[in-house]
Design an enzyme around this catalytic site. Structure first.
Site, PDB file in Angstrom:
ATOM      1  N   ASN A 134      12.544 -12.439  -2.005  1.00 62.24           N
ATOM      2  CA  ASN A 134      12.247 -12.038  -0.843  1.00 62.24           C
ATOM      3  C   ASN A 134      13.666 -10.604  -0.925  1.00 62.24           C
ATOM      4  OD1 ASN A 134      13.645 -11.807   2.143  1.00 62.24           O
ATOM      5  ND2 ASN A 134      11.563 -13.248   2.150  1.00 62.24           N
ATOM      6  N   GLY A 179       0.944  -1.036   0.183  1.00 65.46           N
ATOM      7  CA  GLY A 179       0.191  -0.318  -0.008  1.00 65.46           C
ATOM      8  C   GLY A 179       0.455   1.541   0.453  1.00 65.46           C
ATOM      9  N   CYS A 216       0.038  17.715  -0.168  1.00 59.12           N
ATOM     10  CA  CYS A 216       0.498  18.567  -0.602  1.00 59.12           C
ATOM     11  C   CYS A 216       1.487  18.962   0.934  1.00 59.12           C
ATOM     12  CB  CYS A 216       1.171  20.490  -1.310  1.00 59.12           C
ATOM     13  SG  CYS A 216       0.090  19.989  -2.730  1.00 59.12           S
TER      14      CYS A 216
HETATM   15  P1  NAD Z   1       1.563  -3.706   2.832  1.00 54.00           P
HETATM   16  O1  NAD Z   1       2.203  -4.896   4.538  1.00 54.00           O
HETATM   17  O2  NAD Z   1       0.603  -2.920   2.327  1.00 54.00           O
HETATM   18  O3  NAD Z   1       3.030  -4.139   1.977  1.00 54.00           O
HETATM   19  C1  NAD Z   1       4.276  -4.534   2.505  1.00 54.00           C
HETATM   20  C2  NAD Z   1       4.639  -5.404   1.376  1.00 54.00           C
HETATM   21  O4  NAD Z   1       5.759  -5.896   1.605  1.00 54.00           O
HETATM   22  C3  NAD Z   1       3.444  -6.823   0.963  1.00 54.00           C
HETATM   23  O5  NAD Z   1       3.527  -6.330  -0.666  1.00 54.00           O
HETATM   24  C4  NAD Z   1       4.732  -7.729   1.441  1.00 54.00           C
HETATM   25  O6  NAD Z   1       3.799  -9.294   0.295  1.00 54.00           O
HETATM   26  C5  NAD Z   1       5.957  -7.072   0.904  1.00 54.00           C
HETATM   27  N1  NAD Z   1       6.628  -8.419   1.892  1.00 54.00           N
HETATM   28  C6  NAD Z   1       6.813  -8.554   3.596  1.00 54.00           C
HETATM   29  N2  NAD Z   1       8.543  -8.916   3.359  1.00 54.00           N
HETATM   30  C7  NAD Z   1       9.341  -9.419   2.453  1.00 54.00           C
HETATM   31  C8  NAD Z   1      10.432  -9.295   2.090  1.00 54.00           C
HETATM   32  N3  NAD Z   1      10.395 -10.327   3.183  1.00 54.00           N
HETATM   33  N4  NAD Z   1      10.389  -9.305   0.896  1.00 54.00           N
HETATM   34  C9  NAD Z   1       9.771  -8.946  -0.038  1.00 54.00           C
HETATM   35  N5  NAD Z   1       8.589  -8.529   0.117  1.00 54.00           N
HETATM   36  C10 NAD Z   1       8.339  -8.546   1.333  1.00 54.00           C
HETATM   37  O7  NAD Z   1       2.290  -2.541   3.940  1.00 54.00           O
HETATM   38  P2  NAD Z   1       2.873  -1.319   3.302  1.00 54.00           P
HETATM   39  O8  NAD Z   1       1.950   0.482   3.292  1.00 54.00           O
HETATM   40  O9  NAD Z   1       4.023  -0.952   1.796  1.00 54.00           O
HETATM   41  O10 NAD Z   1       3.823  -0.215   4.264  1.00 54.00           O
HETATM   42  C11 NAD Z   1       5.245  -1.556   4.748  1.00 54.00           C
HETATM   43  C12 NAD Z   1       5.760  -0.566   5.978  1.00 54.00           C
HETATM   44  O11 NAD Z   1       6.241   0.409   5.935  1.00 54.00           O
HETATM   45  C13 NAD Z   1       5.304  -0.703   6.472  1.00 54.00           C
HETATM   46  O12 NAD Z   1       6.250  -1.426   8.187  1.00 54.00           O
HETATM   47  C14 NAD Z   1       5.079   0.437   7.008  1.00 54.00           C
HETATM   48  O13 NAD Z   1       4.330   0.287   8.428  1.00 54.00           O
HETATM   49  C15 NAD Z   1       5.725   1.251   6.287  1.00 54.00           C
HETATM   50  N6  NAD Z   1       5.579   2.570   6.434  1.00 54.00           N
HETATM   51  C16 NAD Z   1       5.799   4.095   6.483  1.00 54.00           C
HETATM   52  C17 NAD Z   1       5.640   4.654   6.582  1.00 54.00           C
HETATM   53  C18 NAD Z   1       6.790   5.861   5.579  1.00 54.00           C
HETATM   54  O14 NAD Z   1       6.426   6.564   5.726  1.00 54.00           O
HETATM   55  N7  NAD Z   1       7.894   5.869   5.496  1.00 54.00           N
HETATM   56  C19 NAD Z   1       4.586   5.077   5.983  1.00 54.00           C
HETATM   57  C20 NAD Z   1       3.826   4.199   6.015  1.00 54.00           C
HETATM   58  C21 NAD Z   1       3.900   2.619   6.214  1.00 54.00           C
END
Ligand code: NAD
Length: 565
Positions: A243, A177, A412
């Site tokens: 992975n 997401g 924004c």
């Molecule tokens: P999500 O669960 O929608 O997507 C994460 C993706 O990672 C999934 O599609 C999953 O299949 C994949 N994945 C999991 N383990 C994996 C691995 N070992 N190798 C390859 N792919 C793997 O989550 P998201 O909304 O994309 O958020 C991802 C992370 O980023 C979360 O920990 C979230 O809390 C964090 N996050 C950070 C910010 C930011 O501003 N930096 C914002 C939102 C979310």
């Protein structure tokens, strides 16, 4: 959870247009934003009520979802609905200026504030993971994070590469997401991105929605295409189904050192977010069901290898940063890896100077469902801030390259920076939108909200408040004051959550919505909330001793008692 609700099946996204089901636009906005979160085009697994970020949900169960809708439809203009971890629990007479909905998600008392206790309660249906914008109904798809990701990489490019990523290779993990925004943010900065993702359908989805250019069948193919793009100086992004830990180790083994390495897999949740190496997705899903302890062990073991590979790439010359998923904290806490924090988080490295000035991810959605309304607001923001070059560049890029998902929306980064009349940047723009609604140039009310990741709304020692100058990383009074203050200022929805992007027990954060329906009341609320909300960012960072924040307070006349002590 129960079976998906008939109401949800009938909606399949937010209702649009100018006819409303509720007694007022403030309640209607809540109903539309909840359904927007659960639009199959917007949320990741809406059939399970999951919006994004591992298991971030919009409602606790399908019965709770139906009950929230019924309450919103019946809610009067002087009543307030209370939602506790995705379930409506009470409704009280308040007054017209008060919020219509108050939300608290996933909060536990300190001593019990961990995943183990949370998962026990979750299994009994007593709590819900709200992530940040999932449980507060402010998620707008991958576009919600895109500007933040773009700004982060732009700042990295400014610090290291002459303000451009052209000819540079960024490798990362995760195409979910939020993480799915990474490839587009890299190409918007003219760079080349290879992203590892274990789930094929996630890769396809990012290609379909133009966040990712291509998918490759192997790392070899991805590297070959990436190198061709680097040589040609062309922006390029490619997803490869593998992975992320394995990919980084493979790059090290081949001595293919990228310019930048990061990761945004859902490492904050070792059971339901991150995938261990050595299993197909189906095998891992089965292991999680059959033997959750073995899953967690395998998951944390892979994370340790993953962090080690990032550190080794850093030693070999790559710029490394953690992208807000707490992968460093996970391996330090659960695997005793003491050097896990030898690479920085993205906030201290690239974002904090903006937070000091109250800058953060202001976002707005057109409740009409009409993209023309957002295009009209794009024109308005161009006219208001013509001197802000990076904002102008962002609007151009967003119009060209960001597809709308669900309700048309825009993000924004705007800050405090008051004008001659004492109006903050955020307030000026919100008041302008309100005028456009009043004059009919925008066809229906617009709801303004933001990420919980903002200047003064979050305490999160592994992310937003990592390495604060005065050591107050874990002080959680600030997000609570933020929620209380925005309630006092008249926001229409206010929420407080635990966990967010870094997992239960690791952060507290708050959010708000203001519905701009063109009325004088909306203008009054906008003026107040868009002063208090970014103002919290200025005072929080001034209190910690940041010069930029102290300077902004002086420049914009923010009253800080005891400032010289
Ligand atoms: P999500 O669960 O929608 O997507 C994460 C993706 O990672 C999934 O599609 C999953 O299949 C994949 N994945 C999991 N383990 C994996 C691995 N070992 N190798 C390859 N792919 C793997 O989550 P998201 O909304 O994309 O958020 C991802 C992370 O980023 C979360 O920990 C979230 O809390 C964090 N996050 C950070 C910010 C930011 O501003 N930096 C914002 C939102 C979310």
């Amino acid at each position: 959870l129960g079976d998906p609700s008939d109401e949800w099946l009938a909606y399949q996204g937010a209702p649009t247009g100018t006819d409303i089901e509720c007694k007022g636009w403030r309640q209607e906005a809540a109903l539309r934003m909840l359904n927007n979160n659960l639009d199959p085009e917007v949320g990741e697994r809406p059939e399970d009520l999951v919006v994004y970020g591992g298991t971030g949900r919009a409602a606790r169960s399908w019965d709770a979802y139906d009950a929230i809708l019924a309450e919103l439809r019946d809610l009067a203009d002087d009543e307030t609905l209370l939602v506790q971890s995705g379930k409506p629990v009470g409704r009280f007479p308040t007054h017209e200026r008060a919020p219509r909905v108050l939300i608290a998600n996933s909060n536990l008392v300190g001593h019990w504030d961990d995943w183990e206790h949370f998962h026990e309660l979750e299994a009994e249906g007593k709590i819900m993971y709200g992530q940040m914008t999932a449980g507060s109904w402010a998620y707008i798809g991958t576009q919600g994070i895109i500007q933040g990701t773009f700004e982060t990489l732009a700042e990295l490019a400014r610090q290291h590469y002459d303000a451009d990523l052209r000819g540079k290779l960024v490798v990362t993990g995760g195409l979910g997401g939020m993480s799915g925004a990474q490839p587009l943010a890299v190409t918007m900065n003219h760079g080349v991105c290879i992203a590892a993702e274990v789930q094929a359908d996630r890769i396809e989805r990012r290609v379909e929605t133009d966040y990712l250019m291509e998918s490759a069948d192997s790392l070899d193919e991805a590297l070959e295409n990436a190198k061709a793009a680097i040589d040609a100086g062309e922006p390029y992004s490619v997803g490869v189904q593998m992975n992320a830990a394995d990919m980084l180790e493979e790059l090290l083994a081949r001595d293919e050192i990228p310019d930048v390495v990061t990761d945004q897999t859902s490492a904050h949740d070792e059971l339901e977010g991150y995938y261990p190496s050595g299993y197909t997705v189906e095998e891992a899903d089965r292991l999680r069901e059959d033997d959750p302890e073995a899953y967690v062990d395998a998951s944390l073991e892979t994370m340790e290898r993953h962090v080690q590979a990032i550190l080794d790439l850093q030693d070999a010359g790559a710029i490394a940063f953690e992208y807000g998923n707490n992968i460093r904290g996970q391996v330090q806490n659960h695997r005793g890896m003491e050097h896990a924090f030898d690479f920085p988080g993205f906030v201290p490295a690239y974002i904090r100077p903006m937070f000091c000035r109250g800058r953060g991810p202001f976002r707005w959605a057109a409740l009409s469902g009409d993209p023309a309304d957002i295009h009209r607001t794009d024109e308005a923001i161009r006219a208001l801030f013509p001197e802000n070059e990076s904002l102008m560049r962002w609007i151009d890029l967003a119009q060209e390259q960001v597809s709308f998902q669900g309700l048309p929306s825009r993000v924004c980064w705007l800050g405090y920076a008051t004008d001659d009349e004492g109006l903050t940047e955020r307030a000026r723009f919100a008041l302008k939108i309100n005028d456009l609604v009043a004059s009919g140039e925008v066809s229906a009310p617009v709801v303004v909200t933001r990420d919980h990741l903002d200047a003064g709304s979050v305490a999160s020692p592994y992310r937003e408040t990592e390495a604060m100058r005065d050591g107050t990383d874990a002080v959680a009074d600030w997000p609570i004051l933020n929620a209380l203050l925005n309630t006092a200022a008249g926001a229409d929805i206010v929420s407080v959550h635990d966990g967010g992007g870094v997992g239960i027990g690791n952060s507290l954060h708050a959010n708000n919505h203001v519905v701009l329906d063109g009325s004088d009341l909306a203008a009054e609320k906008a003026r107040a909330v868009f002063t208090t909300d970014p103002g919290m960012g200025v005072i929080r960072h001034a209190d910690a001793g940041y010069e930029d924040a102290l300077d902004e307070a002086t420049r914009s006349n923010v009253r800080i008692p005891m400032r010289d002590h």
